[in-house]
Design an enzyme around this catalytic site. Structure first.
Site, PDB file in Angstrom:
ATOM      1  N   HIS A  84       0.817  -1.222   0.000  1.00 53.71           N
ATOM      2  CA  HIS A  84       0.000   0.000   0.000  1.00 53.71           C
ATOM      3  C   HIS A  84       0.851   1.272   0.000  1.00 53.71           C
ATOM      4  O   HIS A  84       0.687   2.121  -0.892  1.00 53.71           O
ATOM      5  CB  HIS A  84      -0.965  -0.006   1.186  1.00 53.71           C
ATOM      6  CG  HIS A  84      -1.630   1.307   1.426  1.00 53.71           C
ATOM      7  ND1 HIS A  84      -2.505   1.879   0.541  1.00 53.71           N
ATOM      8  CD2 HIS A  84      -1.518   2.192   2.460  1.00 53.71           C
ATOM      9  CE1 HIS A  84      -2.916   3.049   1.009  1.00 53.71           C
ATOM     10  NE2 HIS A  84      -2.324   3.257   2.172  1.00 53.71           N
ATOM     11  N   HIS A 108       4.065   6.737   5.657  1.00 53.05           N
ATOM     12  CA  HIS A 108       2.918   7.463   6.195  1.00 53.05           C
ATOM     13  C   HIS A 108       2.091   6.681   7.212  1.00 53.05           C
ATOM     14  O   HIS A 108       1.356   7.281   8.001  1.00 53.05           O
ATOM     15  CB  HIS A 108       2.025   7.988   5.060  1.00 53.05           C
ATOM     16  CG  HIS A 108       1.143   6.955   4.423  1.00 53.05           C
ATOM     17  ND1 HIS A 108       1.540   6.186   3.363  1.00 53.05           N
ATOM     18  CD2 HIS A 108      -0.135   6.575   4.698  1.00 53.05           C
ATOM     19  CE1 HIS A 108       0.551   5.387   3.001  1.00 53.05           C
ATOM     20  NE2 HIS A 108      -0.473   5.603   3.789  1.00 53.05           N
ATOM     21  N   GLU A 112       1.392   5.188  12.968  1.00 47.59           N
ATOM     22  CA  GLU A 112       0.050   4.769  13.392  1.00 47.59           C
ATOM     23  C   GLU A 112      -0.089   3.267  13.558  1.00 47.59           C
ATOM     24  O   GLU A 112      -0.784   2.804  14.457  1.00 47.59           O
ATOM     25  CB  GLU A 112      -0.972   5.277  12.367  1.00 47.59           C
ATOM     26  CG  GLU A 112      -2.407   5.048  12.783  1.00 47.59           C
ATOM     27  CD  GLU A 112      -3.364   5.753  11.849  1.00 47.59           C
ATOM     28  OE1 GLU A 112      -4.512   5.301  11.758  1.00 47.59           O
ATOM     29  OE2 GLU A 112      -2.967   6.739  11.207  1.00 47.59           O
ATOM     30  N   ASP A 113       0.578   2.487  12.721  1.00 51.22           N
ATOM     31  CA  ASP A 113       0.295   1.058  12.682  1.00 51.22           C
ATOM     32  C   ASP A 113       1.491   0.157  12.952  1.00 51.22           C
ATOM     33  O   ASP A 113       1.395  -1.051  12.765  1.00 51.22           O
ATOM     34  CB  ASP A 113      -0.301   0.687  11.317  1.00 51.22           C
ATOM     35  CG  ASP A 113      -1.718   1.219  11.172  1.00 51.22           C
ATOM     36  OD1 ASP A 113      -2.541   0.944  12.055  1.00 51.22           O
ATOM     37  OD2 ASP A 113      -1.975   1.932  10.197  1.00 51.22           O
ATOM     38  N   ASP A 175      -3.044   8.488  -0.968  1.00 49.51           N
ATOM     39  CA  ASP A 175      -3.421   7.406  -0.052  1.00 49.51           C
ATOM     40  C   ASP A 175      -4.882   7.011  -0.264  1.00 49.51           C
ATOM     41  O   ASP A 175      -5.226   5.835  -0.410  1.00 49.51           O
ATOM     42  CB  ASP A 175      -3.183   7.904   1.374  1.00 49.51           C
ATOM     43  CG  ASP A 175      -3.699   6.949   2.435  1.00 49.51           C
ATOM     44  OD1 ASP A 175      -3.611   5.728   2.221  1.00 49.51           O
ATOM     45  OD2 ASP A 175      -4.188   7.435   3.475  1.00 49.51           O
ATOM     46  N   ASP A 295     -22.547  17.752 -24.319  1.00 57.40           N
ATOM     47  CA  ASP A 295     -21.096  17.860 -24.159  1.00 57.40           C
ATOM     48  C   ASP A 295     -20.506  16.596 -23.544  1.00 57.40           C
ATOM     49  O   ASP A 295     -19.772  16.647 -22.567  1.00 57.40           O
ATOM     50  CB  ASP A 295     -20.742  19.089 -23.316  1.00 57.40           C
ATOM     51  CG  ASP A 295     -21.501  19.112 -21.991  1.00 57.40           C
ATOM     52  OD1 ASP A 295     -22.314  18.205 -21.759  1.00 57.40           O
ATOM     53  OD2 ASP A 295     -21.251  20.017 -21.185  1.00 57.40           O
TER      54      ASP A 295
END
Length: 763
Positions: A84, A108, A112-113, A175, A295
């Site tokens: 990812h 990134h 957090e993880d 992301d 259009d």
């Protein structure tokens, strides 16, 4: 290390695999995720292709660090989680961004993880990259009840980080784009929430930053999830049309190129089909069918300079008929996101309506890549980030908007204003001095006034549009010249304006001004209550002395203390005790004695000088105090009155004879001495209620209403109750000027033959 699944309902949802599962057998996925994980040297080569001076060592270290940090974590699809951040970095290389942005994309999700910390990121990669990664990290352990509040607080954190460094936004959009490309393994309920969030926030945010291709892909991916049947229908119709007009785009491209070349203009011409979401929204907005759209195909004419753009426009307009009302010049008047181009629609080859966008190569780069184009496509001094920061009007708009949004009182209000600011088309209007003001479509003069300045909006009382007087609620059109008329007498706007405003800035300012006005009212009431107590206790009050006692009252300012007293959150005696620790509260009298005291005070006209400072004047509903009148009867000037303090509501005024006062017999601290203070030059109406027993015959109600109207009374409400076959009881709520006015109306009603009895009601 096991991968911790994160909530997909928060604004920073980035770590779950997010890809679209086919929910309709007829729908075809609008985009497909990459199947092979990019290798280390592939990433370096992608960056080197546009930045020969790239720091290869930095990219390699970030690649290895992120891969080790995520370890054995996997996505819901079973793919290694590290795929990812790699894909996010790959998307950003297509935007040709700097090394720091690519490295931050790789890292990134580490804070957090994984076990990585901000301090460690700073130590290994430097403070700049650490700040970018921190800006992309969700808030943890939010003590908030609603999903919307959590969503809003995470969005607030993200936007504040973006205001400091816009590259946070570019990483976040990449992301979200990869998450949307890979949404199929997420549970359906979460999948829908992510798609809604993308359509509400991230797609319009990409559009505001001028990143139109990314916006269109985010919109289509969301559309596919949220309404697969509609997506399938539009896609099928577009494919069918493409099959019928298989060679149309090529033919139009050739004819346009030849015609321009014949007139000495070299241009790059290419066409493309509109996206399903764009088609669908236009069908909904204009309430037309697919066949009525003119259009569906758009063509771009790319030229060398601005002069060539206008020459090409002249050639096109003299060669093919122009469709009226379909011309826009965004070169002379750019959009707020720096978009510049000439738009026109003509009846082109084969009698086909053709939408043309005429622009230079630089304009085209900004139209495709938006704010990111300022990083490498434009030469200049300073780092790519500095050029992003100083050369982009879109970023200036974003910083200004974030400043406004950050003043929202609560998370839900913040989220509402964010959506209002991001998700709208524009109209351009002018001040009398020629200043250009960009507003959302359907905006009105109230929005215009607040766009000029908050003070102009708060004091607006009227307007002129193109020299003619018009209501403040008038919807504005492109090119309108608007003059806002202001008055110093109006310091705060009517609260009803909030429902009329279309922009987040206007709504936030109105809401803030209304809160301030209400707070000022409560502060005014609180100050009078405190002055009354100090006068009665014969002790000195001084702001300086109260300022020293603020910590004991747990308030930050004198105005906060007074507003709290006015709202009933703090007692006036608590203020006295904070300033004078030896103060002893006077004994409170009970209801009967209080009623007698109040009656005595009201008979003094004017009030006794010794009591004047302790008696609170009542001027009416439109006063500088939060005042309302007793239900079921009200009060009018001439009545002897008593004020009852209701926490959070202000003062309720009762006539001294009202039986409702018995309800407050055990709460004498809530009683206030009040007196009428009516300005005879500015008469006001006050509420009263009468009970009328009338003879039940045709026309009796009309006679009663006529008497009230002839004597300048105003009927608010009538309730009728049949007491017997011969008589009807009418309960009439009136507005009258004073007790004399009310008595005159009652006397005239009693004189009518159809009226058996009239009496005033109090409670």
């Amino acid at each position: 290390m096991a991968y911790r699944r994160r909530s997909s309902i928060q604004m920073q949802a980035a770590t779950e695999t997010v890809a679209v599962a086919p929910t309709s057998s007829t729908a075809e996925r609008p985009a497909k995720p990459r199947t092979r994980m990019m290798r280390q040297y592939d990433l370096v080569e992608r960056v080197r292709s546009y930045n020969p001076d790239t720091n290869e060592d930095l990219l390699n270290r970030a690649y290895v660090y992120a891969m080790k940090a995520h370890g054995t974590q996997t996505r819901a699809s079973g793919d290694p989680y590290f795929s990812h951040p790699l894909e996010v970095a790959a998307i950003l290389t297509n935007l040709k961004l700097d090394d720091a942005t690519i490295v931050a994309a790789l890292l990134h999700d580490t804070i957090e993880d994984t076990e990585a910390t901000r301090a460690e990121i700073d130590n290994v990669f430097g403070h700049e990259i650490g700040a970018l990664v921190e800006g992309l990290t969700k808030l943890k352990r939010l003590e908030l009840v609603s999903r919307e509040a959590k969503q809003a607080e995470n969005l607030r954190k993200l936007l504040l980080a973006i205001a400091d460094d816009v590259r946070v936004l570019l990483i976040k959009l990449a992301d979200r784009l990869h998450n949307m490309r890979t949404l199929e393994f997420v549970p359906p309920a979460s999948r829908r929430r992510i798609a809604e969030e993308t359509l509400d926030i991230y797609a319009p945010l990409a559009g505001r930053m001028g990143m139109h291709e990314m916006r269109e892909e985010l919109e289509d991916l969301s559309f596919f999830v949220l309404d697969p049947e509609a997506y399938a229908v539009v896609k099928q119709r577009l494919d069918s049309l493409a099959e019928r007009n298989r060679n149309l785009i090529g033919e139009i491209e050739t004819q346009l190129s030849k015609n321009l070349q014949k007139n000495g203009i070299t241009a790059r011409v290419f066409g493309r089909r509109k996206q399903p979401f764009s088609i669908w929204t236009k069908m909904e907005r204009k309430s037309v069918g697919f066949e009525q759209l003119s259009d569906i195909y758009g063509f771009r004419i790319i030229l060398d300079d601005v002069g060539a753009c206008y020459r090409a426009l002249g050639i096109v307009h003299t060669t093919w008929p122009v469709v009226p009302g379909r011309f826009k010049d965004y070169i002379s008047t750019p959009k707020q996101n720096d978009y510049r181009s000439i738009h026109t629609t003509v009846i082109g080859p084969g009698k086909q309506r053709v939408e043309l966008q005429i622009r230079t190569e630089d304009m085209n780069q900004i139209a495709e890549f938006g704010i990111a184009a300022h990083a490498f496509y434009k030469e200049g001094a300073g780092s790519p980030h500095e050029r992003l920061k100083h050369e982009s009007n879109a970023f200036a708009w974003l910083r200004h908007t974030i400043g406004i949004l950050s003043e929202s009182a609560n998370p839900e209000e913040f989220l509402e204003h964010t959506k209002l600011e991001l998700f709208h088309d524009q109209v351009f209007c002018f001040t009398p001095k020629g200043k250009l003001i960009a507003l959302p479509r359907n905006a009105n003069v109230i929005d215009f006034a607040y766009a000029v300045h908050t003070g102009v909006g708060n004091s607006a009382v009227g307007c002129k549009i193109n020299g003619k007087f018009a209501p403040l609620s008038s919807e504005l059109q492109n090119g309108d010249e608007v003059e806002v008329l202001t008055s110093k007498a109006q310091s705060a706007p009517p609260s009803a304006w909030e429902a009329l405003a279309r922009t987040g800035k206007a709504r936030a300012a109105i809401r803030r001004a209304t809160r301030d006005a209400v707070r000022d009212q409560y502060a005014g009431l609180g100050r009078r209550i405190v002055d009354r107590l100090f006068a009665r206790a014969k002790i000195e009050y001084a702001d300086d002395k109260l300022k020293g006692a603020l910590p004991r009252l747990a308030r930050g300012s004198i105005e906060d203390v007074m507003a709290s007293v006015g709202r009933g959150e703090i007692k006036a005696s608590d203020v006295a005790r904070a300033m004078y620790p030896d103060y002893k509260e006077e004994r409170l009298v009970r209801y009967g004695a209080k009623k007698g005291l109040a009656a005595k005070l009201k008979t003094q006209n004017p009030p006794h000088p010794a009591r004047a400072t302790s008696v609170i004047p009542v001027r009416g509903i439109n006063s500088d105090l939060p005042v309302k009148f007793a239900p079921n009867g009200g009060a009018v000037p001439g009545d002897r009155i008593v004020g009852i303090v209701t926490p959070g509501e202000g003062i309720t005024i009762y006539p001294i004879q009202s039986p409702a006062l018995k309800d407050f017999e055990e709460e004498p601290e809530r009683w206030l001495d009040v007196r009428w203070d009516i300005d005879e030059t500015m008469p006001q109406r006050f509420p009263a209620r009468i009970l009328v027993h009338n003879v039940n015959e045709p026309g009796s109600l009309a006679q009663i209403a006529t008497v009230i109207a002839e004597h300048d009374g105003n009927i608010d409400n009538i309730h009728m109750s049949r007491q017997s076959p011969d008589f009807t009881e009418l309960t009439i709520d009136l507005e009258v000027y004073d007790l004399k006015h009310l008595s005159a109306i009652i006397a005239q009603l009693r004189a009518k033959a159809v009226v058996a009895r009239v009496e005033r009601v109090n409670g």
